[in-house]
Design an enzyme around this catalytic site. Sequence first.
Site, PDB file in Angstrom:
ATOM      1  N   SER A 125      -8.921  21.130  10.236  1.00 16.68           N
ATOM      2  CA  SER A 125      -8.576  20.096  11.203  1.00 16.68           C
ATOM      3  C   SER A 125      -8.523  18.734  10.534  1.00 16.68           C
ATOM      4  CB  SER A 125      -9.664  20.115  12.283  1.00 16.68           C
ATOM      5  OG  SER A 125      -9.704  18.896  12.973  1.00 16.68           O
ATOM      6  N   TYR A 150     -18.478  19.856  15.730  1.00 15.45           N
ATOM      7  CA  TYR A 150     -17.224  20.613  15.566  1.00 15.45           C
ATOM      8  C   TYR A 150     -16.566  20.257  14.235  1.00 15.45           C
ATOM      9  CZ  TYR A 150     -12.206  21.236  15.680  1.00 15.45           C
ATOM     10  OH  TYR A 150     -10.918  21.525  15.311  1.00 15.45           O
ATOM     11  N   LYS A 154     -15.815  22.437  10.469  1.00 14.75           N
ATOM     12  CA  LYS A 154     -14.562  22.558   9.705  1.00 14.75           C
ATOM     13  C   LYS A 154     -14.779  22.122   8.256  1.00 14.75           C
ATOM     14  CE  LYS A 154     -12.149  24.349  12.948  1.00 14.75           C
ATOM     15  NZ  LYS A 154     -11.754  25.754  12.844  1.00 14.75           N
TER      16      LYS A 154
HETATM   17  C1  UD1 Z   1      -9.919  16.293  18.142  1.00 20.64           C
HETATM   18  C2  UD1 Z   1      -9.811  16.429  16.648  1.00 20.64           C
HETATM   19  C3  UD1 Z   1      -8.884  17.557  16.299  1.00 20.64           C
HETATM   20  C4  UD1 Z   1      -9.322  18.800  16.976  1.00 20.64           C
HETATM   21  C5  UD1 Z   1      -9.319  18.581  18.472  1.00 20.64           C
HETATM   22  C6  UD1 Z   1      -9.827  19.834  19.131  1.00 20.64           C
HETATM   23  C7  UD1 Z   1     -10.045  14.234  15.620  1.00 20.64           C
HETATM   24  C8  UD1 Z   1      -9.343  13.069  15.022  1.00 20.64           C
HETATM   25  N1  UD1 Z   1      -9.274  15.207  16.068  1.00 20.64           N
HETATM   26  O1  UD1 Z   1      -8.716  15.808  18.577  1.00 20.64           O
HETATM   27  O2  UD1 Z   1      -8.914  17.754  14.908  1.00 20.64           O
HETATM   28  O3  UD1 Z   1      -8.447  19.852  16.647  1.00 20.64           O
HETATM   29  O4  UD1 Z   1     -10.206  17.505  18.766  1.00 20.64           O
HETATM   30  O5  UD1 Z   1     -10.012  19.638  20.491  1.00 20.64           O
HETATM   31  O6  UD1 Z   1     -11.252  14.297  15.683  1.00 20.64           O
HETATM   32  N2  UD1 Z   1      -7.698  10.908  25.428  1.00 20.64           N
HETATM   33  C9  UD1 Z   1      -7.756  10.103  26.551  1.00 20.64           C
HETATM   34  N3  UD1 Z   1      -8.062  10.691  27.750  1.00 20.64           N
HETATM   35  C10 UD1 Z   1      -8.313  12.027  27.864  1.00 20.64           C
HETATM   36  C11 UD1 Z   1      -8.241  12.841  26.704  1.00 20.64           C
HETATM   37  C12 UD1 Z   1      -7.933  12.237  25.499  1.00 20.64           C
HETATM   38  O7  UD1 Z   1      -7.545   8.902  26.490  1.00 20.64           O
HETATM   39  O8  UD1 Z   1      -8.614  12.487  28.976  1.00 20.64           O
HETATM   40  C13 UD1 Z   1      -7.360  10.295  24.134  1.00 20.64           C
HETATM   41  C14 UD1 Z   1      -8.472  10.385  23.110  1.00 20.64           C
HETATM   42  O9  UD1 Z   1      -9.324   9.304  23.184  1.00 20.64           O
HETATM   43  C15 UD1 Z   1      -7.657  10.413  21.817  1.00 20.64           C
HETATM   44  C16 UD1 Z   1      -6.358  11.109  22.196  1.00 20.64           C
HETATM   45  O10 UD1 Z   1      -6.263  10.998  23.615  1.00 20.64           O
HETATM   46  O11 UD1 Z   1      -7.368   9.119  21.429  1.00 20.64           O
HETATM   47  C17 UD1 Z   1      -6.313  12.548  21.807  1.00 20.64           C
HETATM   48  O12 UD1 Z   1      -7.510  13.196  22.237  1.00 20.64           O
HETATM   49  P1  UD1 Z   1      -7.692  14.777  22.208  1.00 20.64           P
HETATM   50  O13 UD1 Z   1      -6.470  15.424  22.731  1.00 20.64           O
HETATM   51  O14 UD1 Z   1      -8.982  15.079  22.867  1.00 20.64           O
HETATM   52  O15 UD1 Z   1      -7.742  15.145  20.676  1.00 20.64           O
HETATM   53  P2  UD1 Z   1      -8.590  14.526  19.486  1.00 20.64           P
HETATM   54  O16 UD1 Z   1      -9.915  14.063  19.957  1.00 20.64           O
HETATM   55  O17 UD1 Z   1      -7.719  13.589  18.739  1.00 20.64           O
END
Ligand code: UD1
Length: 337
Positions: A125, A150, A154
């Site tokens: 990841s 998590y 990895k």
């Molecule tokens: C993280 C990990 C990724 C992993 C994944 C598994 C990092 C950089 N990435 O992804 O490697 O495979 O988890 O689940 O650590 N967001 C909102 N509102 C929401 C949900 C998300 O604003 O309800 C935002 C988050 O703050 C983030 C982005 O959307 O900025 C993506 O979030 P998400 O889809 O949860 O993935 P990551 O946290 O990037």
Amino acid sequence: MAKVLVTGGAGYIGSHTLVDLIDHGHAVVSIDNYLNSDPSVYQSVEKITNSKIDYEDVDLKSMPDLKRVFEEHTFDAVIHFAALKSVGDSVENPLSYYENNIAGMVNLLKCLVEYGVENFIFSSSCSVYGNADELPVVESTPIGSAESPYARTKQIGEQIIADVSVAHPDIRFCVLRYFNPAGAHPSILIGESARNKANNLVPVITETAIGKRAALHVFGDNYDTRDGTCIRDYIHVMDLAHAHTLAVEYLIREKPQSIATFNLGSGTGSTVLEVIKTFEQVADQKLNFKMVDRRPGDVEAVYADYSLAKELLGWSPQLDLKDIMRTAWAWEQHRSK
Ligand code: UD1
């Protein structure tokens, strides 16, 4: 043609990879414990590929069950997806992450050694980079401090591979560092359907749009980015799936002497607000969202330089953020019927 064992083949990326492997002429056997998936996905994979899937209910934590699979089949390669993947959940339940992600992987590698399987592909990841100093990240970007248990599993998984590759030079390893996978197969027969509550951005957007949630919470609007929201690299799950087929073929063909590590992202960073806007365009509807506090453990920005995968695997993404949102939305509408 290669015969490939896929662990976690009933999961999101696993099921799309089964389709891609079969579409490219490979034979697959899938094992899964259905902790966060459902065996009914195999029927959909069979429908898409028009072929019978060989699958078994096996938990990697059970060595006797696992050994039985290796005794029944001779594999050319193993693709290891089976793992827990929720960042927030891992903070609350670290031991189940170490048990499933680490102990399970150790058992699997023991079987590779014992049964002489030569090729192993590991789902890693972009979270291993943590908060990188320079963007986009390349494979040689230093491994950062893990932001969650998590992410640490990895990093440890990658370290286990480094150690095993020294002791067992006859096994070839490929480490695939995924950025943010999203979207669904164009048939809309398979997509992301975890048993656990969705907490990734794209499924949360589609669940909000269909009315399963009242509003999308945007986690933080005061980051040092162009609109204040976090930047991520969203990659279509079909593009990601195909990279696994290419990785299997690469390991078998090139027999690389060292661990082959690849970033798998689109190369484009998108802010949360840009993702929302793309959804609104594609679905032709407004999304109800509101700004809330930052989510603990989030990195500010990360996106990939995928030139190594392009050069050595011949891989490059064919689908963009609009394709991601279009298929994710179609999948949400389909599964909510
Ligand atoms: C993280 C990990 C990724 C992993 C994944 C598994 C990092 C950089 N990435 O992804 O490697 O495979 O988890 O689940 O650590 N967001 C909102 N509102 C929401 C949900 C998300 O604003 O309800 C935002 C988050 O703050 C983030 C982005 O959307 O900025 C993506 O979030 P998400 O889809 O949860 O993935 P990551 O946290 O990037």
